[in-house]
Motif scaffolding. Sequence first.
Motif, short mmCIF file in Angstrom:
data_model
loop_
_atom_site.label_atom_id
_atom_site.label_comp_id
_atom_site.label_asym_id
_atom_site.label_seq_id
_atom_site.Cartn_x
_atom_site.Cartn_y
_atom_site.Cartn_z
N TRP A 31 48.80 -15.73 -77.35
CA TRP A 31 48.96 -16.70 -78.45
C TRP A 31 47.90 -17.79 -78.34
O TRP A 31 47.30 -18.18 -79.34
N SER A 32 47.66 -18.28 -77.14
CA SER A 32 46.66 -19.33 -76.92
C SER A 32 45.27 -18.86 -77.35
O SER A 32 44.50 -19.64 -77.90
N ARG A 33 44.96 -17.60 -77.13
CA ARG A 33 43.65 -17.06 -77.49
C ARG A 33 43.53 -16.80 -78.99
O ARG A 33 42.55 -17.14 -79.63
N TYR A 34 44.52 -16.13 -79.57
CA TYR A 34 44.43 -15.68 -80.97
C TYR A 34 45.19 -16.55 -81.96
O TYR A 34 45.05 -16.37 -83.17
N ALA A 39 49.28 -7.46 -82.58
CA ALA A 39 49.79 -6.10 -82.47
C ALA A 39 49.21 -5.45 -81.21
O ALA A 39 48.63 -6.12 -80.36
N ASP A 40 49.34 -4.17 -81.12
CA ASP A 40 48.78 -3.41 -80.01
C ASP A 40 47.28 -3.69 -79.91
O ASP A 40 46.56 -3.58 -80.91
N PRO A 41 46.78 -4.08 -78.72
CA PRO A 41 45.36 -4.42 -78.60
C PRO A 41 44.41 -3.28 -78.98
O PRO A 41 43.26 -3.53 -79.34
N ALA A 82 35.05 -17.74 -77.42
CA ALA A 82 36.47 -17.44 -77.26
C ALA A 82 36.70 -16.87 -75.87
O ALA A 82 35.89 -16.07 -75.39
N LEU A 83 37.78 -17.28 -75.24
CA LEU A 83 38.08 -16.88 -73.87
C LEU A 83 39.51 -16.37 -73.76
O LEU A 83 40.40 -16.85 -74.45
N LEU A 84 39.72 -15.42 -72.84
CA LEU A 84 41.06 -15.00 -72.45
C LEU A 84 41.01 -14.67 -70.97
O LEU A 84 40.20 -13.84 -70.53
N VAL A 85 41.85 -15.35 -70.20
CA VAL A 85 41.93 -15.12 -68.75
C VAL A 85 43.34 -14.62 -68.44
O VAL A 85 44.33 -15.24 -68.85
N PHE A 118 41.25 -24.21 -80.59
CA PHE A 118 42.42 -24.05 -79.73
C PHE A 118 43.56 -24.88 -80.28
O PHE A 118 43.38 -25.67 -81.20
N LEU A 119 44.73 -24.66 -79.73
CA LEU A 119 45.91 -25.36 -80.20
C LEU A 119 46.06 -26.68 -79.45
O LEU A 119 45.86 -26.74 -78.24
#
Length: 163
Positions: A31-34, A39-41, A82-85, A118-119
Amino acid sequence: MRREPRITPTGLGDLAQHVAMHRRCSPQSVWSRYHRAMADPRTYLPTLLSRPGSVHLAARDTIGRVVAVGHLLPDRTGVEAALLVEDSWQGRGLGTRLLRHLGHHALTGGWETLYGFFLAGDERIDAILRHVPAPVGRREDGGAVTVSIQVHDLAGRLSVRRP
């Protein structure tokens, strides 16, 4: 001896690893990233990883598994970072390292503005932004925050260690 994850270019050839990493992430991290439920990645990652002109980086652990990703997504006015860890890797500086590498790519790619969304209240992103070696513009609109950096302000300030 513990080694830091390596940061390498990535793309569609690593789709299965990206899908697996997204599935290991908590719904809160996704949620933080998108900024929405996803849905399914397998349904959205191919489009993301094949976007024309984009740059994709992966942080890989000691066995080569993708544990974090960073993307530069160009548009007409600049380039979005954009980042996702992965949750178990958060708080170890990977987001900061990925952002530095993305900043280097933005600089060498000739983009003028690097920006991100970001939120409001996302303390993890705020922590990463404290390490940016240039002035960060910030604009809040409701619960969303847009930050921007003039890429020329990064010149000479980025220290990116090569893997």
